[in-house]
Design an enzyme around this catalytic site. Sequence first.
Site, PDB file in Angstrom:
ATOM      1  CG  HIS A   7      -1.949  -1.046   1.255  1.00  0.00           C
ATOM      2  ND1 HIS A   7      -2.808  -1.287   0.212  1.00  0.00           N
ATOM      3  CD2 HIS A   7      -2.253  -1.970   2.216  1.00  0.00           C
ATOM      4  CE1 HIS A   7      -3.596  -2.315   0.522  1.00  0.00           C
ATOM      5  NE2 HIS A   7      -3.279  -2.752   1.722  1.00  0.00           N
ATOM      6  CG  ASP A  14      -2.728  -8.631   0.867  1.00  0.00           C
ATOM      7  OD1 ASP A  14      -1.998  -8.932   1.816  1.00  0.00           O
ATOM      8  OD2 ASP A  14      -3.737  -7.895   0.976  1.00  0.00           O
ATOM      9  CG  ASP A  26      -4.839  -9.985   3.830  1.00  0.00           C
ATOM     10  OD1 ASP A  26      -4.672 -10.529   2.715  1.00  0.00           O
ATOM     11  OD2 ASP A  26      -4.538  -8.800   4.040  1.00  0.00           O
TER      12      ASP A  26
END
Length: 319
Positions: free
Chosen positions: A131, A167, A256
């Site tokens: 990010h 992810d 995740d």
Amino acid sequence: MNTQTKITIVTDPILLEHDTGGGEHPEIPERLAVIRDRLEDDHLAPFLNYSQPQPASREQLTYFHTEAWLNRFEEAVLSGRTYIDHTDNQVGYESFNIAMMSAGCGISGIDLLNREHAENVFCLTRPPGHHAEPNMPFGFCFFNNCVVAARYFQEQGRQRVCVFDFDAHHGNGIQTAFEEDADTLYVSIHEHPSFSYPGTGWGEEHGTGDGAGTIFNLPLRPGAGDKEVLALLDSTIESAIAGFNPQAIIIAAGFDGHTRDDMSGLNYSTELYEQLGRRIKQWEQQFCPGSLLSILEGGYEMGSLADSVQAYLNGLVGG
Ligand SMILES: [Zn+2]
């Protein structure tokens, strides 16, 4: 199991010292500890080597990041700030140096591939990176480990670099780096931005200018699981990677999306990560033998994180 394939785990004890406050923050040192404990006890242990990284240099970080961000980050931690810009981005006094080490894991991993003929490298690292933007932290991320590694691969002679990001969240910082660049390919499977952090990664975005056609955002509806991912692998993803013909592949390996991890609404099983490992190993052998680097991103439920990394590595070694 193919007993010839070994994986080098690049990690360092200092990475556990990045202090996110000890409260409710999900990005905690225990993440690395549970993975390390699991791997040491597992039948994979004979196939794993461990190597300590060197920190990324300021010059390497500015492949992507601005000097202004490096200076702001360093000054913030030295002045005792506990977060930068948003409480997601918790820091302690040592966090600048630790983030440099986290980015250095990918660079050291590439050196192992190039100079030591390591067969396969997994960077067991935090803080995560996908990010992080050029001039700011975002979503627990301070330096974009995958982008810095991609630029280093290019500097070392691998011009066409693919980042595949599984992810649960879109790697907005990777897209920022690559969306106008014809020499990079970014493929991301993530929960749909209408429902998920950070609200980027729309399927209509394919890159611009010289980079047109080099971004593949593959958003999934909440509740999607193995079946949807495997269908995308068989269709869009494999054809995108084959069309690009990468000289190096970097995996933004976030865990995740597991059904037990409540950081997303995705429903991935542990077994999916083994399948991903197998497919990714096949891509490496087909397109760029000896040029595959995996970097840990998210994964916040301790049991499923350890299970999933174990399954992924098992897939990579051909288990
Ligand atoms: Zn994530």
